[in-house]
Design an enzyme around this catalytic site. Structure first.
Site, PDB file in Angstrom:
ATOM      1  N   ASP A  38      87.614  48.466  38.306  1.00  0.00           N
ATOM      2  CA  ASP A  38      86.654  47.448  37.909  1.00  0.00           C
ATOM      3  C   ASP A  38      85.464  48.147  37.255  1.00  0.00           C
ATOM      4  O   ASP A  38      85.253  49.354  37.437  1.00  0.00           O
ATOM      5  CB  ASP A  38      86.214  46.652  39.136  1.00  0.00           C
ATOM      6  CG  ASP A  38      85.368  45.446  38.773  1.00  0.00           C
ATOM      7  OD1 ASP A  38      85.600  44.850  37.716  1.00  0.00           O
ATOM      8  OD2 ASP A  38      84.446  45.119  39.540  1.00  0.00           O
ATOM      9  N   ASP A  76      81.779  46.543  36.642  1.00  0.00           N
ATOM     10  CA  ASP A  76      80.508  46.256  37.314  1.00  0.00           C
ATOM     11  C   ASP A  76      80.643  46.455  38.815  1.00  0.00           C
ATOM     12  O   ASP A  76      81.542  45.914  39.458  1.00  0.00           O
ATOM     13  CB  ASP A  76      80.061  44.821  37.010  1.00  0.00           C
ATOM     14  CG  ASP A  76      79.691  44.640  35.545  1.00  0.00           C
ATOM     15  OD1 ASP A  76      78.922  45.461  35.029  1.00  0.00           O
ATOM     16  OD2 ASP A  76      80.201  43.699  34.904  1.00  0.00           O
ATOM     17  N   ASP A  94      84.924  46.771  43.903  1.00  0.00           N
ATOM     18  CA  ASP A  94      83.798  46.657  44.827  1.00  0.00           C
ATOM     19  C   ASP A  94      83.786  45.331  45.560  1.00  0.00           C
ATOM     20  O   ASP A  94      82.876  45.079  46.350  1.00  0.00           O
ATOM     21  CB  ASP A  94      82.468  46.823  44.074  1.00  0.00           C
ATOM     22  CG  ASP A  94      82.166  45.640  43.161  1.00  0.00           C
ATOM     23  OD1 ASP A  94      83.049  45.274  42.343  1.00  0.00           O
ATOM     24  OD2 ASP A  94      81.058  45.078  43.267  1.00  0.00           O
TER      25      ASP A  94
END
Length: 278
Positions: free
Chosen positions: A32, A34, A228
């Site tokens: 990922d 961000d 995240d």
């Protein structure tokens, strides 16, 4: 309950669960963007070095994002300003996944699109015609300025029979001023008005992962997904059969991860901890 012989209690199957199957070595990476590589407009410490190590290894990798606003070239430039040197072909967006999905489902179809360059460019590249006249699909993506007129048009087209597709289910997105309504919130509004729920292509739909794997010719058994968020990245990777790695530089915390009925393969502080593994 009768007496259980001691010899049965001492049997390995009676005292412990069978060991988990050991995964194969990681030959390709999905990560990922961000919260993993960048956070609040700044690179995560060690993240540029991690990306450089992936490039040097020669192993296939893709940087994923549910954001459909930007083209891969836009994101490449954004990352470059933050110290990342990546090719635009190493970036996979929900817009690209959506366009690929529709091209597979109905080649050369038509769509009414609410979104920005990232989505419209991907749709054109997939051979789709963008139109307001009896489109096969209404495709909703992210935009900085959701238009009431465009939403009204989408509601009328869906009510008339167009199929409803949304790039991602995220209800909110970040900005410097605070949270912004995202595609998932607008999709809920349209669904409430039409009674039709969209098909979401982006995370946590494992379709996003499978399309990314296909893009780099990778196999799920030898691929790791770094994210995240437990509810999107980890869930998506898990359902696609990937090794899942949760980093603690974004949304989900170690404590929060324990509240979910599923677990990542492992939890690490940041991608900097992976540099020596590649």
């Amino acid at each position: 309950m009768g007496h259980v012989p001691t010899r049965l209690l001492s049997h390995p199957c009676a005292t412990r669960s069978p060991p988990m199957k050991e995964r194969k070595a990681i030959e390709s990476w999905l990560t990922d963007m961000d919260g993993v590589l960048v956070h609040e407009g700044e690179p995560v410490p060690g993240a540029p070095e991690f990306v450089n190590r992936m490039k040097e290894s020669g192993k296939p990798f893709l940087i994923l994002t549910n954001n459909s606003i930007y083209t891969p070239r836009d994101l490449q430039a954004r990352l470059y300003r933050m110290g990342f040197d990546v090719d635009e072909n190493s970036i996979w967006t929900a817009a690209l996944a959506t366009a690929q999905f529709l091209a597979d489902q109905r080649p050369g179809g038509t769509a009414y699109v609410i979104g920005e360059a990232g989505l419209t460019t991907a749709m054109h590249a997939a051979g789709y015609i963008l139109t307001e006249f009896e489109p096969d699909y209404v495709v909703l993506g992210e935009t900085r300025t959701y238009s009431f007129e465009a939403i009204t048009k989408a509601i009328r087209l869906i009510s008339a029979g167009s199929r409803f597709i949304c790039t991602n289910p995220d209800a909110t997105g970040p900005s410097n001023e605070g949270l912004l309504p995202a595609a998932g919130s607008v999709a809920a509004m349209i669904s409430q008005a039409t009674g039709v729920k969209p098909y979401f292509v982006g995370k946590p739909n494992p379709m996003m992962m499978r399309s990314a794997l296909n893009a780099i010719g990778a196999h799920s058994e030898t691929t790791a997904m770094i994210g995240d968020r437990m509810d999107t990245d980890v869930l998506c990777g898990l359902e696609a059969g990937l090794e899942t790695i949760l980093v603690l530089t974004g949304i989900s915390s170690r404590l929060e991860s324990e509240t979910y009925p599923y677990r990542p393969s492992r939890i690490i502080n940041s991608v900097a901890d992976l540099i020596d593994e590649i």
